[in-house]
Design a protein around this motif. Sequence first.
Motif, mmCIF file in Angstrom:
data_model
loop_
_atom_site.group_PDB
_atom_site.id
_atom_site.type_symbol
_atom_site.label_atom_id
_atom_site.label_comp_id
_atom_site.label_asym_id
_atom_site.label_seq_id
_atom_site.Cartn_x
_atom_site.Cartn_y
_atom_site.Cartn_z
ATOM 1 N N UNK A 7 2.279 -2.046 1.697
ATOM 2 C CA UNK A 7 2.335 -3.506 1.735
ATOM 3 C C UNK A 7 3.200 -4.080 2.860
ATOM 4 N N UNK A 8 4.064 -3.302 3.467
ATOM 5 C CA UNK A 8 4.899 -3.808 4.562
ATOM 6 C C UNK A 8 4.817 -2.929 5.814
ATOM 7 N N UNK A 9 3.704 -2.245 5.994
ATOM 8 C CA UNK A 9 3.554 -1.391 7.178
ATOM 9 C C UNK A 9 3.714 -2.198 8.467
ATOM 10 N N UNK A 10 4.461 -1.667 9.392
ATOM 11 C CA UNK A 10 4.679 -2.280 10.697
ATOM 12 C C UNK A 10 5.222 -3.707 10.575
ATOM 13 N N UNK A 39 -2.077 -8.127 8.593
ATOM 14 C CA UNK A 39 -1.656 -7.083 9.536
ATOM 15 C C UNK A 39 -1.307 -5.788 8.792
ATOM 16 N N UNK A 40 -0.579 -5.896 7.693
ATOM 17 C CA UNK A 40 -0.211 -4.705 6.919
ATOM 18 C C UNK A 40 -1.463 -3.987 6.405
ATOM 19 N N UNK A 41 -2.425 -4.758 5.907
ATOM 20 C CA UNK A 41 -3.661 -4.150 5.414
ATOM 21 C C UNK A 41 -4.407 -3.447 6.546
ATOM 22 N N UNK A 42 -4.571 -4.120 7.670
ATOM 23 C CA UNK A 42 -5.293 -3.503 8.785
ATOM 24 C C UNK A 42 -4.580 -2.261 9.305
ATOM 25 N N UNK A 43 -3.262 -2.283 9.288
ATOM 26 C CA UNK A 43 -2.487 -1.114 9.696
ATOM 27 C C UNK A 43 -2.717 0.044 8.714
ATOM 28 N N UNK A 44 -2.766 -0.278 7.421
ATOM 29 C CA UNK A 44 -3.031 0.737 6.399
ATOM 30 C C UNK A 44 -4.408 1.357 6.604
ATOM 31 N N UNK A 45 -5.401 0.521 6.870
ATOM 32 C CA UNK A 45 -6.761 1.026 7.103
ATOM 33 C C UNK A 45 -6.783 1.936 8.328
ATOM 34 N N UNK A 74 -4.472 -5.987 -3.153
ATOM 35 C CA UNK A 74 -3.093 -5.637 -3.511
ATOM 36 C C UNK A 74 -2.124 -6.039 -2.410
ATOM 37 N N UNK A 75 -2.471 -5.761 -1.182
ATOM 38 C CA UNK A 75 -1.574 -6.074 -0.067
ATOM 39 C C UNK A 75 -1.516 -7.575 0.197
ATOM 40 N N UNK A 76 -2.655 -8.253 0.184
ATOM 41 C CA UNK A 76 -2.649 -9.696 0.421
ATOM 42 C C UNK A 76 -1.931 -10.450 -0.688
ATOM 43 N N UNK A 77 -1.925 -9.885 -1.885
ATOM 44 C CA UNK A 77 -1.260 -10.565 -3.005
ATOM 45 C C UNK A 77 0.255 -10.602 -2.841
ATOM 46 N N UNK A 78 0.789 -9.848 -1.903
ATOM 47 C CA UNK A 78 2.233 -9.862 -1.697
ATOM 48 C C UNK A 78 2.693 -11.071 -0.891
ATOM 49 N N UNK A 114 1.054 -7.343 -10.910
ATOM 50 C CA UNK A 114 1.601 -5.990 -11.003
ATOM 51 C C UNK A 114 2.015 -5.513 -9.617
ATOM 52 N N UNK A 115 1.188 -5.763 -8.618
ATOM 53 C CA UNK A 115 1.506 -5.364 -7.245
ATOM 54 C C UNK A 115 2.800 -6.030 -6.791
ATOM 55 N N UNK A 116 2.931 -7.314 -7.024
ATOM 56 C CA UNK A 116 4.141 -8.021 -6.608
ATOM 57 C C UNK A 116 5.365 -7.522 -7.348
ATOM 58 N N UNK A 117 5.231 -7.204 -8.614
ATOM 59 C CA UNK A 117 6.351 -6.724 -9.408
ATOM 60 C C UNK A 117 6.786 -5.334 -8.944
ATOM 61 N N UNK A 118 5.817 -4.438 -8.709
ATOM 62 C CA UNK A 118 6.157 -3.072 -8.336
ATOM 63 C C UNK A 118 6.735 -2.989 -6.943
ATOM 64 N N UNK A 119 6.369 -3.891 -6.060
ATOM 65 C CA UNK A 119 6.899 -3.817 -4.685
ATOM 66 C C UNK A 119 8.370 -4.191 -4.647
ATOM 67 N N UNK A 120 8.877 -4.847 -5.663
ATOM 68 C CA UNK A 120 10.273 -5.265 -5.680
ATOM 69 C C UNK A 120 11.163 -4.266 -6.404
ATOM 70 N N UNK A 121 10.583 -3.192 -6.894
ATOM 71 C CA UNK A 121 11.364 -2.187 -7.633
ATOM 72 C C UNK A 121 12.050 -1.228 -6.693
#
Length: 121
Positions: A7-10, A39-45, A74-78, A114-121
């Motif tokens: 979710x935070x690549x590059x 950008x994070x999604x495209x980097x992941x792809x 999941x990534x855009x939801x952040x 869930x995605x937003x919650x887990x990224x903050x853990x």
Amino acid sequence: MVGCLCHDLDHRGTNNAFQAKTGSALALLYGTSATLEHHHFNHAVMILQSEGHNIFANLCSKEYSNMMQLLKQAILSTDLTLHFERRSKFFESVLAEEFSWTEEKHREVLRCFVQNKTRRM
């Protein structure tokens, strides 16, 4: 899990507002809505499509397409702007007793939370 990892690549150390205000290359490329998240999604792809890194290579075409959609979601939801919008809509549907586990749009909203919650853990 992949969305959490990617979710935070590059990440450039700035936020979407900064990208938009400065007219950065990323804002010009992706627009001013969820600029960094796109950008994070495209980097992941890009990483997943690199030789030896495609952990989804054994999926059939339809499953792969669905997985990429889930990853993108999941990534855009952040993007916190989207999060607060969806949060309001979610609580409205629950309070109005319109929420349904069988409706894909409702499950999508929950996945985003869930995605937003887990990224903050």
